[in-house]
Design a protein around this motif. Structure first.
Motif, PDB file in Angstrom:
ATOM      1  N   MET A   1      21.992   7.658   8.132  1.00  0.00           N
ATOM      2  CA  MET A   1      23.105   6.715   8.005  1.00  0.00           C
ATOM      3  C   MET A   1      22.987   5.637   9.071  1.00  0.00           C
ATOM      4  O   MET A   1      22.734   5.927  10.232  1.00  0.00           O
ATOM      5  CB  MET A   1      24.446   7.447   8.140  1.00  0.00           C
ATOM      6  N   SER A  23      26.131   6.412   2.747  1.00  0.00           N
ATOM      7  CA  SER A  23      25.240   7.573   2.735  1.00  0.00           C
ATOM      8  C   SER A  23      24.376   7.547   1.486  1.00  0.00           C
ATOM      9  O   SER A  23      24.790   7.046   0.437  1.00  0.00           O
ATOM     10  CB  SER A  23      26.058   8.866   2.780  1.00  0.00           C
ATOM     11  N   ILE A  64      29.212  14.881   4.878  1.00  0.00           N
ATOM     12  CA  ILE A  64      29.001  13.532   4.369  1.00  0.00           C
ATOM     13  C   ILE A  64      28.609  13.637   2.903  1.00  0.00           C
ATOM     14  O   ILE A  64      27.542  14.174   2.579  1.00  0.00           O
ATOM     15  CB  ILE A  64      27.892  12.804   5.147  1.00  0.00           C
TER      16      ILE A  64
END
Length: 236
Positions: A1, A23, A64
């Motif tokens: 990221m 992401s 994430i």
């Protein structure tokens, strides 16, 4: 990221940083302890989620999701999003409802979701509506006397959700992480920031940052660096 961010010079007693990232695949990220609240917007496959995240007293691991876009507005220490005072969401968050048309409901009103480009305008509108209250800490004095000091400490905790000592420790650990990330050795960090020794520094990094000095110096967590507080704040 990869993170993109900018510091906000105007409205300094309300918000100090705006950031965004995205992401590619599902993963996790270590979130360093922090002393202030943030508005977080997450877009995943067309769905918008919004929340106000409170101060965090330890480093945590955050999931994430894949193909997600994130926008964050980090408020100044002590700034309050009504009706979610920092003290009510320490180590937690408050979910903000989102309408079918993608508008965020704050204080019973629906608002167009901010973007990275217009975040400051969004913040000013919330402030003008009385839903984003500037920090009172900038106006706080330092009265003498034991009773006055206790009163000030209680007020500080009510405003920020944290004690002054906790704010100092979290900010110092974040500053240490930034210095190590920038290539300084642990001896310089210990001497500059007032840690007792290497063990004291290592304990603070584990608790508040979630990474070792070696990992930070090696650049293994460079993507986290935008979260670290490097400017002076009340209590730091």
């Amino acid at each position: 990221m990869r993170f993109e961010h900018r510091d906000v010079e105007t409205d300094g007693c309300i918000v100090d940083r705006v950031w965004r990232t995205c992401s590619d695949s599902a993963s996790t990220m270590t979130s360093a302890a922090r002393t202030s609240c943030q508005l977080i917007l997450t877009r995943t496959r067309g769905e918008l989620l919004a929340s106000v995240r409170g101060p965090e007293t330890t480093a945590t691991t955050a999931p994430i999701p894949p193909d997600a876009e994130f926008l964050g507005i980090r408020f100044a220490l002590g700034a309050v999003v009504q009706p979610h005072p920092a003290a009510s969401i320490v180590d937690g968050y408050a979910t903000l409802p989102v309408t079918d048309s993608g508008r965020i409901i704050i204080g019973g009103e629906d608002w167009e979701a901010p973007t990275y480009e217009n975040a400051e305008h969004f913040v000013r509108r919330l402030r003008d509506a009385g839903l984003l209250v500037p920090s009172d800490l900038w106006k706080e004095g330092h009265p003498g006397g034991d009773r006055s000091r206790r009163t000030r400490q209680r007020r500080y905790r009510v405003i920020t959700g944290l004690s002054e000592a906790a704010v100092t420790q979290i900010d110092r650990a974040n500053a240490a992480a930034t210095m190590l990330r920038d290539g300084l050795d642990w001896r310089t960090v210990v001497a500059t920031l007032g840690y007792f020794d290497q063990a004291h520094l290592a304990h603070a990094l584990r608790r508040y940052v979630g990474h070792t000095a070696g990992g930070l110096r090696a650049g293994e967590v460079a993507a986290m660096s935008f979260l670290y507080k490097t400017s002076s704040q009340p209590g730091s």
